[in-house]
Design an enzyme around this catalytic site. Sequence first.
Site, PDB file in Angstrom:
ATOM      1  N   ASP A 105      -5.233  -4.304 -17.436  1.00  0.00           N
ATOM      2  CA  ASP A 105      -4.317  -3.035 -17.711  1.00  0.00           C
ATOM      3  C   ASP A 105      -4.504  -2.343 -19.156  1.00  0.00           C
ATOM      4  O   ASP A 105      -3.636  -1.960 -19.733  1.00  0.00           O
ATOM      5  CB  ASP A 105      -2.835  -3.891 -17.813  1.00  0.00           C
ATOM      6  CG  ASP A 105      -2.206  -4.507 -16.623  1.00  0.00           C
ATOM      7  OD1 ASP A 105      -3.010  -3.671 -15.443  1.00  0.00           O
ATOM      8  OD2 ASP A 105      -1.778  -5.352 -16.292  1.00  0.00           O
TER       9      ASP A 105
ATOM     10  N   HIS B 278      -0.278   1.144 -13.085  1.00  0.00           N
ATOM     11  CA  HIS B 278       0.175   0.115 -13.640  1.00  0.00           C
ATOM     12  C   HIS B 278       1.826   0.316 -13.898  1.00  0.00           C
ATOM     13  O   HIS B 278       2.206   1.415 -14.377  1.00  0.00           O
ATOM     14  CB  HIS B 278      -0.155  -0.449 -14.957  1.00  0.00           C
ATOM     15  CG  HIS B 278       0.357  -1.584 -15.453  1.00  0.00           C
ATOM     16  ND1 HIS B 278       0.278  -2.717 -14.888  1.00  0.00           N
ATOM     17  CD2 HIS B 278       1.187  -1.671 -16.637  1.00  0.00           C
ATOM     18  CE1 HIS B 278       0.972  -3.720 -15.621  1.00  0.00           C
ATOM     19  NE2 HIS B 278       1.566  -3.091 -16.429  1.00  0.00           N
TER      20      HIS B 278
ATOM     21  N   LEU C 240     -10.506  -8.330 -12.800  1.00  0.00           N
ATOM     22  CA  LEU C 240     -11.963  -8.074 -12.637  1.00  0.00           C
ATOM     23  C   LEU C 240     -12.687  -8.375 -13.774  1.00  0.00           C
ATOM     24  O   LEU C 240     -12.512  -8.620 -14.820  1.00  0.00           O
ATOM     25  CB  LEU C 240     -11.988  -6.305 -12.542  1.00  0.00           C
ATOM     26  CG  LEU C 240     -11.098  -5.936 -11.667  1.00  0.00           C
ATOM     27  CD1 LEU C 240     -11.430  -4.369 -11.749  1.00  0.00           C
ATOM     28  CD2 LEU C 240     -11.275  -6.198 -10.064  1.00  0.00           C
TER      29      LEU C 240
ATOM     30  N   GLY D  45       0.974  -1.164   0.003  1.00  0.00           N
ATOM     31  CA  GLY D  45      -0.106  -0.019  -0.038  1.00  0.00           C
ATOM     32  C   GLY D  45       0.807   1.212  -0.121  1.00  0.00           C
ATOM     33  O   GLY D  45       0.416   2.075   0.563  1.00  0.00           O
TER      34      GLY D  45
HETATM   35  C1  GAR Z   1       2.641  -0.949  -7.566  1.00  0.00           C
HETATM   36  O1  GAR Z   1       3.810  -0.783  -8.130  1.00  0.00           O
HETATM   37  C2  GAR Z   1       1.337  -0.951  -8.718  1.00  0.00           C
HETATM   38  O2  GAR Z   1       1.720  -0.277  -9.941  1.00  0.00           O
HETATM   39  C3  GAR Z   1       1.345  -2.528  -9.133  1.00  0.00           C
HETATM   40  O3  GAR Z   1       1.546  -2.973  -7.768  1.00  0.00           O
HETATM   41  C4  GAR Z   1       2.289  -2.387  -6.942  1.00  0.00           C
HETATM   42  C5  GAR Z   1       1.617  -2.250  -5.454  1.00  0.00           C
HETATM   43  O4  GAR Z   1       2.592  -1.446  -4.785  1.00  0.00           O
HETATM   44  N1  GAR Z   1       0.116  -2.685  -9.867  1.00  0.00           N
HETATM   45  C6  GAR Z   1       0.129  -3.683 -10.624  1.00  0.00           C
HETATM   46  O5  GAR Z   1       0.877  -4.260 -11.171  1.00  0.00           O
HETATM   47  C7  GAR Z   1      -1.221  -3.642 -11.342  1.00  0.00           C
HETATM   48  N2  GAR Z   1      -1.213  -4.247 -12.658  1.00  0.00           N
HETATM   49  P1  GAR Z   1       2.064  -0.808  -3.435  1.00  0.00           P
HETATM   50  O6  GAR Z   1       1.172  -1.659  -2.493  1.00  0.00           O
HETATM   51  O7  GAR Z   1       3.154  -0.458  -2.611  1.00  0.00           O
HETATM   52  O8  GAR Z   1       1.274   0.437  -4.099  1.00  0.00           O
END
Ligand code: GAR
Length: 215
Positions: free
Chosen positions: A148, A112, A96, A14
């Site tokens: 995505d 993303h 989703l 998060g």
């Molecule tokens: C982030 O790098 C986000 O861009 C990626 O997951 C990570 C979550 O980090 N999302 C994806 O890959 C979605 N396709 P966080 O929990 O520290 O924000």
Amino acid sequence: MSRKRTAILISGRGTNMGALISAAMDPSYPAEIALVLSNRPDAKGLERAQDFGIPTAVVDHRDFSGDRQAFEKAVNDVLKELKIELVALAGFMRILTPYLVNSWNGRMINIHPALLPAFKGLATHERALEEGVKLHGATVHYVSAEMDDGPIIIQGAVPVLDEDTPDTLAARVLEVEHKIYPKALELVACGKAKVKGSRVCCGGQDEAPTDLIWP
Ligand code: GAR
């Protein structure tokens, strides 16, 4: 203008959620974070959200025996109960179905870690290094039925350096994620990020672009 009640959906640590919560602490920011919801009870981000005093909820996908739509219906029930107006996916690692996507058409955004449409899916930094790209980055987009995919609101670019590993590149991209996500949510919440066909137009003719951050 009333601030848009926003839910952040997470599955993990998060850090993007934290960036959105910090931005929304400014009372002039057009979104307020009214809920953090996770599909994993052990997501680290839940504790972080609670430390900020944000209401949290867990809808554990494992309780729905693979029935994706039943899981999404349970998520939607929580969102409706809290009168949520916008949804920001921040590392929410569930594919989703059209049910949830259509329920939030034009009101759900995702971040993303790649310059879409390149490198959809997982392991984006490893694949960027394998392909030898010189620019990499992150994208915030409206969510559509494809994974995505969907109209792009903001992109942030970073250089790829000769000595990069997936971890060093991920760290550089994450920094730019924390800049672009609050900006994108701001543009959406104040109604500036308008979808025109497959594109999102964010500013007037005389305004400097706010939807691209580059090295
Ligand atoms: C982030 O790098 C986000 O861009 C990626 O997951 C990570 C979550 O980090 N999302 C994806 O890959 C979605 N396709 P966080 O929990 O520290 O924000």
